[in-house]
Design an enzyme around this catalytic site. Sequence first.
Site, PDB file in Angstrom:
ATOM      1  N   ARG A  22      54.219  12.100  14.050  1.00 26.39           N
ATOM      2  CA  ARG A  22      53.298  11.934  12.918  1.00 26.39           C
ATOM      3  C   ARG A  22      51.971  12.618  13.236  1.00 26.39           C
ATOM      4  O   ARG A  22      51.066  12.013  13.791  1.00 26.39           O
ATOM      5  CB  ARG A  22      53.087  10.448  12.633  1.00 26.39           C
ATOM      6  CG  ARG A  22      54.332   9.730  12.143  1.00 26.39           C
ATOM      7  CD  ARG A  22      54.132   8.237  12.155  1.00 26.39           C
ATOM      8  NE  ARG A  22      53.989   7.743  13.518  1.00 26.39           N
ATOM      9  CZ  ARG A  22      53.772   6.451  13.824  1.00 26.39           C
ATOM     10  NH1 ARG A  22      53.655   5.562  12.869  1.00 26.39           N
ATOM     11  NH2 ARG A  22      53.657   6.089  15.080  1.00 26.39           N
ATOM     12  N   ASP A  77      48.270  14.249  13.014  1.00 27.65           N
ATOM     13  CA  ASP A  77      47.022  13.792  12.402  1.00 27.65           C
ATOM     14  C   ASP A  77      46.490  14.815  11.405  1.00 27.65           C
ATOM     15  O   ASP A  77      46.983  15.938  11.315  1.00 27.65           O
ATOM     16  CB  ASP A  77      45.967  13.556  13.485  1.00 27.65           C
ATOM     17  CG  ASP A  77      46.302  12.381  14.395  1.00 27.65           C
ATOM     18  OD1 ASP A  77      47.051  11.495  13.954  1.00 27.65           O
ATOM     19  OD2 ASP A  77      45.813  12.377  15.539  1.00 27.65           O
ATOM     20  N   TYR A  82      53.468  20.741  22.372  1.00 31.58           N
ATOM     21  CA  TYR A  82      52.326  21.185  21.569  1.00 31.58           C
ATOM     22  C   TYR A  82      51.643  22.363  22.244  1.00 31.58           C
ATOM     23  O   TYR A  82      51.732  22.550  23.467  1.00 31.58           O
ATOM     24  CB  TYR A  82      51.300  20.058  21.432  1.00 31.58           C
ATOM     25  CG  TYR A  82      51.659  18.953  20.479  1.00 31.58           C
ATOM     26  CD1 TYR A  82      51.173  18.955  19.171  1.00 31.58           C
ATOM     27  CD2 TYR A  82      52.460  17.891  20.883  1.00 31.58           C
ATOM     28  CE1 TYR A  82      51.483  17.923  18.297  1.00 31.58           C
ATOM     29  CE2 TYR A  82      52.775  16.857  20.013  1.00 31.58           C
ATOM     30  CZ  TYR A  82      52.279  16.880  18.717  1.00 31.58           C
ATOM     31  OH  TYR A  82      52.589  15.856  17.857  1.00 31.58           O
ATOM     32  N   ARG A 106      44.824  15.796  22.131  1.00 29.40           N
ATOM     33  CA  ARG A 106      43.453  16.284  21.972  1.00 29.40           C
ATOM     34  C   ARG A 106      42.510  15.668  23.003  1.00 29.40           C
ATOM     35  O   ARG A 106      41.534  16.290  23.415  1.00 29.40           O
ATOM     36  CB  ARG A 106      42.970  16.029  20.553  1.00 29.40           C
ATOM     37  CG  ARG A 106      43.726  16.880  19.530  1.00 29.40           C
ATOM     38  CD  ARG A 106      43.102  16.814  18.157  1.00 29.40           C
ATOM     39  NE  ARG A 106      43.295  15.540  17.506  1.00 29.40           N
ATOM     40  CZ  ARG A 106      42.323  14.811  16.954  1.00 29.40           C
ATOM     41  NH1 ARG A 106      41.068  15.222  17.006  1.00 29.40           N
ATOM     42  NH2 ARG A 106      42.598  13.682  16.357  1.00 29.40           N
TER      43      ARG A 106
END
Length: 293
Positions: free
Chosen positions: A50, A52, A128, A216
């Site tokens: 999911r 952001d 990622y 992040r």
Amino acid sequence: MRLAIAYDGTDFTGWARQPGIRTVQGELEAALATVFRRFGPVPRLTVAGRTDAGVHATGQVAHLDLTAAQIAHLAAPHGRGAKAQKPTAALAKRLNGIAGLKSDIYVAAVTVAPEGFDARFSPVFRRYEYRIADATARRDPLLRHHTVWYPAPLDLDAMNAAAGQLLGLHDWAAYCRPREGATTIRELQEFRWHRDDSGVLIARLQADAFCHSMVRALVGSVVSVGEAKLDGDRLLGIRDDARRTSEFKVMPAAGLTLVEVGYPSDHDVGLRAAQTRARRSVDGGLTGSISNA
């Protein structure tokens, strides 16, 4: 059905459906409602990760369940002179057709999922990438929505040294935004940096799953090392303290892209889904459920 999905997250408030707000799930499920408007109920999507608000994806995966009537509807010819087609190809074509040629969502492929497949719980890894143009890199305005422009020069070697020592199965509470009922135990399998031909720094991070805001935060901590604002060894102390800290800043969403979700063999996807519904402790014990984000 298993869907391979790509999207530019710039104008989305994340993946998850929210009333009155534009999200990736909301747009896709609205398109599904159009496709199956006379063949309800509307299918709901289960996603691998999911993302952001502002986060992009080139390798997102989701699944949905269709009824026999919905599959037959997809396979039936539509329009004069049309021929019957595979339901998988028909679904991809119709979703992309509704989105339009200028859409920021694209369904790259639809396939029949193997027995027991669960987009959220079957993966063995998510990967990622994060892009940063520091003060030494060439800045391309065409990529400004996918690359963070950073005002200072960053030390690639120091960042790689700091990132490499973080690998392994640990409690990442210090690097996650807590969610009720979700574990912060994760296995960070890969974290490394390189510069591309334009000098842009690209981080590659892979884990069995990431908790909310973890990527992040990890990037932000290593950027602080690269700017010599934080000692590389301090990142281990922050992790082991298992508490949120203000010693570094969480990086913006724009530089982050979900590039791949890895799954086991078709034979093992059901077993993997059952295993990863259990919450893991650092020593391998089972204590609850994993929430992917």
